[in-house]
Write an enzyme that holds these catalytic residues in place. Structure first.
Site, PDB file in Angstrom:
ATOM      1  N   LYS A   1      46.991  53.658  12.273  1.00 21.79           N
ATOM      2  CA  LYS A   1      46.825  54.337  13.559  1.00 21.79           C
ATOM      3  C   LYS A   1      47.241  53.411  14.695  1.00 21.79           C
ATOM      4  O   LYS A   1      47.015  52.214  14.622  1.00 21.79           O
ATOM      5  CB  LYS A   1      45.344  54.710  13.764  1.00 21.79           C
ATOM      6  CG  LYS A   1      44.880  55.888  12.936  1.00 21.79           C
ATOM      7  CD  LYS A   1      43.431  56.238  13.259  1.00 21.79           C
ATOM      8  CE  LYS A   1      42.923  57.356  12.374  1.00 21.79           C
ATOM      9  NZ  LYS A   1      43.555  58.658  12.631  1.00 21.79           N
TER      10      LYS A   1
ATOM     11  N   ARG B   1      40.806  64.610   3.654  1.00 22.41           N
ATOM     12  CA  ARG B   1      40.933  65.747   2.732  1.00 22.41           C
ATOM     13  C   ARG B   1      40.949  65.284   1.275  1.00 22.41           C
ATOM     14  O   ARG B   1      40.561  66.017   0.375  1.00 22.41           O
ATOM     15  CB  ARG B   1      42.177  66.572   3.088  1.00 22.41           C
ATOM     16  CG  ARG B   1      43.468  65.868   2.924  1.00 22.41           C
ATOM     17  CD  ARG B   1      44.605  66.559   3.671  1.00 22.41           C
ATOM     18  NE  ARG B   1      44.534  66.330   5.113  1.00 22.41           N
ATOM     19  CZ  ARG B   1      45.371  66.850   5.998  1.00 22.41           C
ATOM     20  NH1 ARG B   1      46.336  67.659   5.615  1.00 22.41           N
ATOM     21  NH2 ARG B   1      45.237  66.596   7.287  1.00 22.41           N
TER      22      ARG B   1
END
Ligand code: BES
Ligand code: ZN
Ligand code: ZN
Length: 494
Positions: free
Chosen positions: A274, A348
């Protein structure tokens, strides 16, 4: 927090502050309960039109010889417009004023019930209590120079009987679950590791009867073939942990709600790291797990007659020579193979293994997962509203009902099946990304691959709502504890 009831205003004890509620009327404010000896104190500012009773208005007064150091006039707005949310907002102002004045002991005059329209006495006490309790929180991991807040410690409701206090003491138990979740989310990621979450779950099991914790370490996770959780955890210096915490409040019933919480204790993004500006708050990426633990604590403390299990696949998502890599394929607990398109879509993956484990081993009647899953949901719905996805309308509607009741906002988004195309892989059964468009929907559709259609399932994307940089009416800044009240309300009504 001590909560008490004093049926008659004259019998009240000394305190730091007394609150008198008012309705707004065009011709001037109307006391919502008898002012007693404060009639004279309130008269002057009202005559001077310095207080109108509009919602959001407060006026601090001082009265010689009273049992309280201070008196606060509180505007509740128009009597016919009073609802739970306006009560929460109004009483949050009281809490903030108390913090400012370092008032720890307060007397709350309860608005006259006979004059209420559309609200039950229980709801009235719930709204007042929540308004006071939800902002009455300080994150304790303090910087050395930060001043400690004086929190409210005694709450006395004036004008009600002790036997009517149930909703207030219940609100306290729920608020404790909310604080519990906030503390976990606010805490530094180097302290709140998967092992810390596991220890926390085990402590809850010791504290409450009917609660049992099971923790799988890395070896057991390997035995369970949770290949996606293991992939995400590869780059981390701390081991993953797979945590289940169950509460049996209805031992004879087969009804069983499984609450799955995303437990990424820090999300660097992995090798798809990130950028600066996106990573700083990623200790909050375990907010889903904090919510399910806080909910379990509240449910156990309330002694609800329901069966609930919290499930957490806890891991960090870090950068290292052993990190999982874009382009690699891993096999999930379910057996489905997944190509890693982006290591930052790790939530996920961890949830997929937690969901299919729940389906296989926990005999759920319904599954609800909460996850800080996608940046997309923040773009779509902002920081006030979570995204709701569900494979069944009854479950979705019950959750929306709980959302309306608690003010924890949520909007249903579609599990639009044609978008499953977007996360097809050339080399595996699925890919963990579906492109920028409809990012929250493709993430939810990915999760759906790991539940079965016969089990009602809902997914709540709390990426925007779990952690907020600005304070809201009754929610302090940083960790919000979002979801605990919503889930408790939902569980109360099943
Ligand atoms: N933990 C993030 C989602 C997130 C974003 C939570 C902002 C809270 C605030 C999640 O793991 C993530 O990074 N998702 C990616 C997915 C993408 C790579 C497909 C995202 O949303 O950008
Ligand atoms: Zn991520
Ligand atoms: Zn994440």
């Amino acid at each position: 927090m001590q909560i008490s009831a004093v049926p008659e205003i004259n019998k009240r004890k000394e305190s730091d502050l007394i609150v008198f509620p008012f309705w707004y009327q065009k011709k001037g404010p109307k006391a919502a309960a008898s002012l007693g000896t404060f009639q004279a104190t309130a008269k002057t500012p009202i005559e001077a039109k310095d207080f109108s009773g509009k919602s959001g208005e407060i006026l601090l007064l001082y009265s010689k010889g009273a049992k309280e150091k201070r008196c606060l006039l509180l505007g509740l707005g128009k009597e016919e417009e009073l609802d739970l949310e306006s009560l929460r907002k109004a009483y949050a102002l009281v809490a903030k004023e108390c913090h400012k004045r370092k008032a720890a002991k307060i007397n709350l005059v309860v608005p006259n019930v006979s004059e209420l329209r559309g609200l039950t006495v229980d709801e009235l006490l719930t709204g007042m209590s929540e308004g006071i309790l939800l902002p009455n929180y300080q994150w304790k991991e303090l910087g050395s120079k930060r001043e400690e807040k004086t929190l409210i410690k005694h709450l006395s409701f004036i004008g009600v009987l002790p036997k009517m206090l149930g909703p207030a003491t219940d609100a306290m138990k729920v608020a404790e679950g909310v604080y519990f979740a906030r503390d976990l989310v606010n805490g530094s990621a180097d302290r709140i590791t998967p092992q810390y979450l596991a220890k926390t779950a085990q402590e809850l099991a010791t504290k409450f009867s009917g609660v049992k914790a099971t923790v799988f370490g890395k070896n057991e996770i390997e035995k369970q073939k949770m290949g996606l959780l293991l992939a995400v955890s590869r780059g981390s210096a701390v081991d993953p942990a797979f945590i289940t915490l169950s509460y049996k409040g209805a031992p004879r019933s087969k009804d069983h709600t499984v609450l799955v919480g995303k437990g990424v204790t820090y999300d660097t993004g992995g090798l798809n790291i990130k950028p600066t500006g996106s990573m700083e708050t990623m200790r909050s990426d375990m907010a889903g797990s904090a919510t399910v633990l806080g909910t379990l604590a509240a449910v156990a403390s309330l002694g609800l007659k329901v069966n609930v299990t919290a499930v957490i696949a806890a891991t960090e998502n870090s950068v290292d020579g052993r990190s999982y890599k874009p382009g690699d394929v891993y096999t999930s607990h379910k057996g489905t193979t997944v190509e890693v398109g982006n290591t930052d879509a790790e939530g996920r993956l961890t949830l997929a293994d937690a969901l299919s484990y729940s389906v296989d081993h926990l005999k759920p009647t319904r599954i609800i997962d909460l996850a800080t899953l996608t940046g997309s949901v923040v773009i779509a719905l902002g920081e006030d509203v979570s995204g709701l996805f569900a494979n069944q309308d009854t479950l979705a509607n019950s959750l929306l009902e709980a959302s309306k009741q608690t003010g924890e906002s949520m909007w249903r988004l579609p599990l639009y099946a044609p978008y499953k195309e977007l996360f097809k892989s050339d080399i595996a059964d699925l890919k963990n990304i579906g492109g920028r468009a409809a990012g929250s929907i493709t993430a939810a559709l990915f999760l759906q691959e790991f539940v079965t259609s016969d089990i009602p399932w809902a997914h709540i994307d709390i990426a925007g709502t779990a952690f907020c940089n600005k304070e809201r009416a009754y929610i302090p800044k940083n960790a919000s504890g979002y979801g605990v009240r919503l889930l408790v309300d939902f569980l109360r009504k099943i």
